[in-house]
Design a protein around this motif. Sequence first.
Motif, PDB file in Angstrom:
ATOM      1  N   UNK A   7      33.614  20.738  -9.933  1.00  0.00           N
ATOM      2  CA  UNK A   7      33.444  22.130 -10.367  1.00  0.00           C
ATOM      3  C   UNK A   7      34.745  22.804 -10.794  1.00  0.00           C
ATOM      4  N   UNK A   8      35.872  22.187 -10.495  1.00  0.00           N
ATOM      5  CA  UNK A   8      37.166  22.794 -10.818  1.00  0.00           C
ATOM      6  C   UNK A   8      38.239  21.724 -10.821  1.00  0.00           C
ATOM      7  N   UNK A   9      39.432  22.162 -11.240  1.00  0.00           N
ATOM      8  CA  UNK A   9      40.631  21.341 -11.046  1.00  0.00           C
ATOM      9  C   UNK A   9      41.539  22.132 -10.107  1.00  0.00           C
ATOM     10  N   UNK A  10      41.949  21.521  -9.027  1.00  0.00           N
ATOM     11  CA  UNK A  10      42.921  22.157  -8.129  1.00  0.00           C
ATOM     12  C   UNK A  10      44.278  21.588  -8.508  1.00  0.00           C
ATOM     13  N   UNK A  11      45.164  22.460  -8.941  1.00  0.00           N
ATOM     14  CA  UNK A  11      46.417  21.966  -9.530  1.00  0.00           C
ATOM     15  C   UNK A  11      47.562  22.945  -9.267  1.00  0.00           C
ATOM     16  N   UNK A  12      48.755  22.483  -9.608  1.00  0.00           N
ATOM     17  CA  UNK A  12      49.941  23.332  -9.471  1.00  0.00           C
ATOM     18  C   UNK A  12      49.821  24.543 -10.392  1.00  0.00           C
ATOM     19  N   UNK A  13      50.418  25.660  -9.949  1.00  0.00           N
ATOM     20  CA  UNK A  13      50.486  26.851 -10.802  1.00  0.00           C
ATOM     21  C   UNK A  13      51.482  26.613 -11.926  1.00  0.00           C
ATOM     22  N   UNK A  14      51.213  27.203 -13.093  1.00  0.00           N
ATOM     23  CA  UNK A  14      52.163  27.155 -14.200  1.00  0.00           C
ATOM     24  C   UNK A  14      52.426  28.588 -14.671  1.00  0.00           C
ATOM     25  N   UNK A  15      53.522  28.767 -15.407  1.00  0.00           N
ATOM     26  CA  UNK A  15      53.841  30.110 -15.908  1.00  0.00           C
ATOM     27  C   UNK A  15      52.757  30.620 -16.865  1.00  0.00           C
ATOM     28  N   UNK A  53      57.242  31.706  -6.667  1.00  0.00           N
ATOM     29  CA  UNK A  53      57.254  31.217  -5.284  1.00  0.00           C
ATOM     30  C   UNK A  53      56.467  29.911  -5.162  1.00  0.00           C
ATOM     31  N   UNK A  54      55.257  29.903  -5.715  1.00  0.00           N
ATOM     32  CA  UNK A  54      54.396  28.716  -5.594  1.00  0.00           C
ATOM     33  C   UNK A  54      55.065  27.505  -6.235  1.00  0.00           C
ATOM     34  N   UNK A  55      55.723  27.709  -7.372  1.00  0.00           N
ATOM     35  CA  UNK A  55      56.333  26.593  -8.096  1.00  0.00           C
ATOM     36  C   UNK A  55      57.627  26.102  -7.452  1.00  0.00           C
ATOM     37  N   UNK A  57      58.170  25.839  -4.189  1.00  0.00           N
ATOM     38  CA  UNK A  57      57.983  25.222  -2.878  1.00  0.00           C
ATOM     39  C   UNK A  57      57.944  23.708  -2.941  1.00  0.00           C
ATOM     40  N   UNK A  58      58.610  23.064  -2.000  1.00  0.00           N
ATOM     41  CA  UNK A  58      58.549  21.613  -1.848  1.00  0.00           C
ATOM     42  C   UNK A  58      58.378  21.274  -0.395  1.00  0.00           C
ATOM     43  N   UNK A  59      57.327  20.596   0.039  1.00  0.00           N
ATOM     44  CA  UNK A  59      56.201  20.237  -0.801  1.00  0.00           C
ATOM     45  C   UNK A  59      55.375  21.471  -1.162  1.00  0.00           C
ATOM     46  N   UNK A  60      54.601  21.335  -2.229  1.00  0.00           N
ATOM     47  CA  UNK A  60      53.761  22.447  -2.681  1.00  0.00           C
ATOM     48  C   UNK A  60      52.648  22.717  -1.668  1.00  0.00           C
ATOM     49  N   UNK A  61      52.383  23.987  -1.456  1.00  0.00           N
ATOM     50  CA  UNK A  61      51.275  24.339  -0.542  1.00  0.00           C
ATOM     51  C   UNK A  61      50.309  25.350  -1.163  1.00  0.00           C
ATOM     52  N   UNK A  62      50.626  25.862  -2.363  1.00  0.00           N
ATOM     53  CA  UNK A  62      49.764  26.872  -2.992  1.00  0.00           C
ATOM     54  C   UNK A  62      49.327  26.380  -4.359  1.00  0.00           C
ATOM     55  N   UNK A  63      48.033  26.367  -4.600  1.00  0.00           N
ATOM     56  CA  UNK A  63      47.495  25.745  -5.806  1.00  0.00           C
ATOM     57  C   UNK A  63      46.546  26.686  -6.551  1.00  0.00           C
ATOM     58  N   UNK A  64      46.483  26.482  -7.860  1.00  0.00           N
ATOM     59  CA  UNK A  64      45.507  27.206  -8.674  1.00  0.00           C
ATOM     60  C   UNK A  64      44.177  26.458  -8.647  1.00  0.00           C
ATOM     61  N   UNK A  73      41.402  31.209  -9.584  1.00  0.00           N
ATOM     62  CA  UNK A  73      41.622  31.597  -8.198  1.00  0.00           C
ATOM     63  C   UNK A  73      42.740  30.776  -7.603  1.00  0.00           C
ATOM     64  N   UNK A  74      42.923  30.952  -6.290  1.00  0.00           N
ATOM     65  CA  UNK A  74      44.000  30.238  -5.626  1.00  0.00           C
ATOM     66  C   UNK A  74      43.566  29.732  -4.260  1.00  0.00           C
ATOM     67  N   UNK A  75      44.210  28.657  -3.841  1.00  0.00           N
ATOM     68  CA  UNK A  75      43.972  28.106  -2.499  1.00  0.00           C
ATOM     69  C   UNK A  75      45.296  27.554  -1.994  1.00  0.00           C
ATOM     70  N   UNK A  76      45.589  27.813  -0.720  1.00  0.00           N
ATOM     71  CA  UNK A  76      46.863  27.337  -0.202  1.00  0.00           C
ATOM     72  C   UNK A  76      46.869  27.346   1.313  1.00  0.00           C
TER      73      UNK A  76
END
Length: 172
Positions: A7-15, A53-55, A57-64, A73-76
């Motif tokens: 139903x979606x793609x959970x992925x890194x945030x981009x500008x 902030x989301x971009x 972070x290492x490791x990433x914890x917040x995703x689009x 939306x967002x999940x983290x």
Amino acid sequence: MHLRLTRSIVRSWTNEDLASLVKHADNRKIWLNLRDRFPHPYTRRDGRDFIHLARSQRPETMFAIEVDGEAAGGIGFVPHTDVERVSAEIGYWLGEPFWGRGIVTEALVAVTKHALDTHHLTRVFALPYARNTASCRVLEKAGYVLEARLRRSAIKDGEIIDQMQYAFVAPE
Ligand SMILES: CC(C)(COP(=O)(O)OP(=O)(O)OC[C@H]1O[C@@H](n2cnc3c(N)ncnc32)[C@H](O)[C@@H]1OP(=O)(O)O)[C@@H](O)C(=O)NCCC(=O)NCCS
């Protein structure tokens, strides 16, 4: 990260997500169910700061959560520290036009597994407000178990409210 779900793609945030982030996040109905650190009104400045902030972070914890080609939306999650470093709190929101399609339930299952696997956690938990029946339902559908009702544990929009403590515990 890039998780292609049905139903979606959970992925890194981009500008490039800024416009859709602000469009969907600037919603009082969403703010009413989140912590006060989620801004309202939600400005472009807020969106830029969040994506930065989301971009970073290492490791990433917040995703689009991408739906129909846009960040809907967002999940983290927030890994805890010290003796609670095996636990993390998870949170999520979705733009109102996308509600009721099972999108967050599917994303929650995937990100819970990702958090447990990549951060070597034993437990992921969430604290929806007691009146947030949709979020409680999402957690139950994703396999989370209700552990407690934290009575009068928070204040939102000037009202003292109960929170529900749900957890997903990895098998030993
Ligand atoms: C809560 C939220 C994340 C749900 O996302 P979603 O993708 O619409 O959720 P799903 O479609 O996967 O599931 C929603 C479930 O809640 C149910 N639901 C929705 N509104 C409801 C309500 N008012 N009362 C009871 N159940 C409700 C739906 O029927 C569905 O359950 P079902 O599959 O058994 O029918 C979304 O509404 C949202 O972003 N809300 C504002 C922010 C928020 O609350 N974030 C969570 C903070 S803990």
